[in-house]
Write an enzyme that holds these catalytic residues in place. Structure first.
Site, PDB file in Angstrom:
ATOM      1  N   GLY A  11     -44.579  -5.581 -34.702  1.00 43.81           N
ATOM      2  CA  GLY A  11     -43.371  -5.785 -35.208  1.00 43.81           C
ATOM      3  C   GLY A  11     -42.655  -6.958 -35.661  1.00 43.81           C
ATOM      4  O   GLY A  11     -42.238  -7.056 -36.789  1.00 43.81           O
ATOM      5  N   SER A  29     -53.882   2.978 -32.984  1.00 43.85           N
ATOM      6  CA  SER A  29     -54.815   1.938 -32.186  1.00 43.85           C
ATOM      7  C   SER A  29     -56.223   2.543 -32.436  1.00 43.85           C
ATOM      8  O   SER A  29     -56.464   3.675 -32.618  1.00 43.85           O
ATOM      9  CB  SER A  29     -54.337   1.835 -30.942  1.00 43.85           C
ATOM     10  OG  SER A  29     -55.349   1.285 -29.899  1.00 43.85           O
ATOM     11  N   SER A  30     -57.007   1.345 -32.450  1.00 40.69           N
ATOM     12  CA  SER A  30     -58.539   2.031 -32.266  1.00 40.69           C
ATOM     13  C   SER A  30     -58.915   2.787 -31.202  1.00 40.69           C
ATOM     14  O   SER A  30     -60.001   3.235 -31.264  1.00 40.69           O
ATOM     15  CB  SER A  30     -59.297   0.464 -32.681  1.00 40.69           C
ATOM     16  OG  SER A  30     -59.213  -0.500 -31.569  1.00 40.69           O
ATOM     17  N   CYS A  31     -58.161   2.748 -30.078  1.00 39.82           N
ATOM     18  CA  CYS A  31     -58.686   3.593 -28.898  1.00 39.82           C
ATOM     19  C   CYS A  31     -58.470   5.146 -29.379  1.00 39.82           C
ATOM     20  O   CYS A  31     -59.069   5.887 -28.439  1.00 39.82           O
ATOM     21  CB  CYS A  31     -57.855   3.073 -27.816  1.00 39.82           C
ATOM     22  SG  CYS A  31     -56.040   3.601 -27.779  1.00 39.82           S
ATOM     23  N   TYR A  73     -52.681   7.113 -23.660  1.00 36.98           N
ATOM     24  CA  TYR A  73     -52.328   6.419 -25.048  1.00 36.98           C
ATOM     25  C   TYR A  73     -53.018   6.919 -26.163  1.00 36.98           C
ATOM     26  O   TYR A  73     -52.362   7.065 -27.296  1.00 36.98           O
ATOM     27  CB  TYR A  73     -52.292   5.039 -24.750  1.00 36.98           C
ATOM     28  CG  TYR A  73     -52.064   3.854 -25.780  1.00 36.98           C
ATOM     29  CD1 TYR A  73     -50.882   3.773 -25.970  1.00 36.98           C
ATOM     30  CD2 TYR A  73     -53.042   3.601 -26.838  1.00 36.98           C
ATOM     31  CE1 TYR A  73     -50.261   3.013 -27.065  1.00 36.98           C
ATOM     32  CE2 TYR A  73     -52.456   2.524 -27.659  1.00 36.98           C
ATOM     33  CZ  TYR A  73     -51.238   2.669 -27.855  1.00 36.98           C
ATOM     34  OH  TYR A  73     -50.904   1.418 -28.815  1.00 36.98           O
ATOM     35  N   LYS A 100     -51.361   8.565 -29.709  1.00 34.92           N
ATOM     36  CA  LYS A 100     -51.436   7.985 -31.083  1.00 34.92           C
ATOM     37  C   LYS A 100     -52.102   8.941 -31.874  1.00 34.92           C
ATOM     38  O   LYS A 100     -51.577   9.069 -33.118  1.00 34.92           O
ATOM     39  CB  LYS A 100     -52.338   6.615 -30.893  1.00 34.92           C
ATOM     40  CG  LYS A 100     -51.402   5.629 -30.337  1.00 34.92           C
ATOM     41  CD  LYS A 100     -50.167   5.235 -31.170  1.00 34.92           C
ATOM     42  CE  LYS A 100     -49.414   4.133 -30.690  1.00 34.92           C
ATOM     43  NZ  LYS A 100     -48.116   3.740 -31.275  1.00 34.92           N
ATOM     44  N   HIS A 127     -53.510  -7.312 -22.756  1.00 36.37           N
ATOM     45  CA  HIS A 127     -54.701  -6.848 -23.213  1.00 36.37           C
ATOM     46  C   HIS A 127     -55.829  -8.197 -22.998  1.00 36.37           C
ATOM     47  O   HIS A 127     -55.214  -9.092 -22.371  1.00 36.37           O
ATOM     48  CB  HIS A 127     -54.526  -6.546 -24.786  1.00 36.37           C
ATOM     49  CG  HIS A 127     -53.981  -5.425 -25.035  1.00 36.37           C
ATOM     50  ND1 HIS A 127     -52.683  -5.246 -25.647  1.00 36.37           N
ATOM     51  CD2 HIS A 127     -54.283  -4.161 -25.036  1.00 36.37           C
ATOM     52  CE1 HIS A 127     -52.384  -3.930 -25.761  1.00 36.37           C
ATOM     53  NE2 HIS A 127     -53.531  -3.180 -25.431  1.00 36.37           N
TER      54      HIS A 127
END
Length: 331
Positions: A35, A126-128, A155, A159, A198
């Site tokens: 952000g 997110s790519s997860c 998570y 998403k 992370h």
């Protein structure tokens, strides 16, 4: 079922183009890693009416407060970058919070934006969201085709729900809302805490602490063999604005570099940048996470955008920021 099945049911009639620099633009999560980068990017692009609230000023989990905020501010554009985020340890330790908090944040913001007719909205995931063993590089069509990585499945589910809510709004209400799924992000404003960070900021802190302490070795989690893709957050911010001005469609868009490295390689790069000359050890009793997570970014490239910040340059500037802000980092 994949998240692209809504294509033939999409009700949006919208031609992307330059956003009005004088329109009110709300960045949800404007103090976070993504952000704050988006905020800087929009300021650089001369947007004149940016709106942001800290979590102390507006709890996005409070539905009534969120609706009151939208009623008072009436933004024309929104980027939903607010989320509860963390690394493997945090995700695997607090799955309830990662599911519940993120679902509430998303539903409240998206419902309020719908009620007040937000014209253009970008939801960040997110790519997860992709299966643990998805074919590499991962295309957008891989969504919902296999089992998730267990260490961050809560998570990921939150998403995925956000992506489907964006698609539902497009089908039912015809609003030109889109979703973007970034790869692993890093850069100024990151979370360098011992328990919540992370992999890349965790490595920066670990190796930098080792230099300060004069340690002879550093021990990292796992085997070092998993491969990860890293995107500087300033690149991510530019990609978000580019997508809002150049892309429209129900399917989420991967945002990354299209290149990956092993965790061992990124650890070596971090050690070199911070000046650590000792030995790196690996604790194979700790989880590795997904073996590889490389995004196919052809859809993004087709929309006219590619990453520009090289990893080594981005690492160097991130370490410089970390040192300059050592006294005010999140713990």
């Amino acid at each position: 079922m994949t998240a692209s099945v809504g294509d033939d049911r999409d009700q949006v009639e919208f031609t992307p183009g330059p956003l009005d620099r004088n329109a009110r633009f709300y960045v949800a999560g404007h103090r976070g890693l993504v952000g704050s980068a988006i905020w800087r990017c929009l300021q650089g692009e001369e947007f004149t009416d940016l709106v942001g609230q800290t979590s102390a000023e507006l709890d996005l989990k409070d539905r009534a407060a969120v609706f009151a905020f939208f009623a008072a501010t009436k933004p024309r554009y929104v980027v939903l970058a607010a989320a509860k985020v963390g690394g493997i340890l945090a995700n695997s330790t607090y799955p309830v919070e990662f599911l519940s908090d993120n679902l509430r944040i998303q539903v409240n913001v998206l419902d309020a934006a719908l009620e007040h007719g937000v014209e253009r909205l970008l939801f960040l995931g997110s790519s997860c969201i992709y299966p643990k063993l998805a074919k590499q590089p991962i295309t957008e069509d891989a969504l919902l085709t296999g089992y998730l990585e267990p260490t961050n499945d809560a998570y990921a589910i939150a998403k995925i729900a956000g992506i489907l809510q964006i698609q539902a709004v497009r089908r039912q209400h015809g609003l030109a809302w889109i979703s973007a799924m970034p790869t692993n992000l890093y850069g100024p404003g990151d979370n360098f805490s011992v328990t919540g960070s992370h992999v890349l900021p965790a490595l920066i802190r670990r190796y930098d602490d080792a230099v300060s302490a004069g340690s002879a070795s550093v021990t990292n989690w796992g085997t070092g063999t998993p491969r990860r893709e890293f995107l500087h957050v300033d690149d991510m911010a530019e990609a978000c604005l580019h997508l809002m001005e150049h892309y429209d469609g129900p399917q989420q868009v991967n945002v990354g570099t299209g290149r990956d490295v092993t965790i061992a390689e990124i650890a070596e790069s971090v050690a070199r940048v911070v000046g650590f000359t000792g030995e790196t050890l690996w604790d194979s009793s700790k989880p590795d996470g997904t073996p590889q997570k490389l995004l196919d970014v052809s859809k993004l490239a087709g929309a006219g955008w590619t990453a520009r910040i090289e990893l080594e340059d981005g690492l160097r500037s991130t370490v410089e920021w970390y040192h300059a802000n050592a006294g005010a980092l999140r713990e």
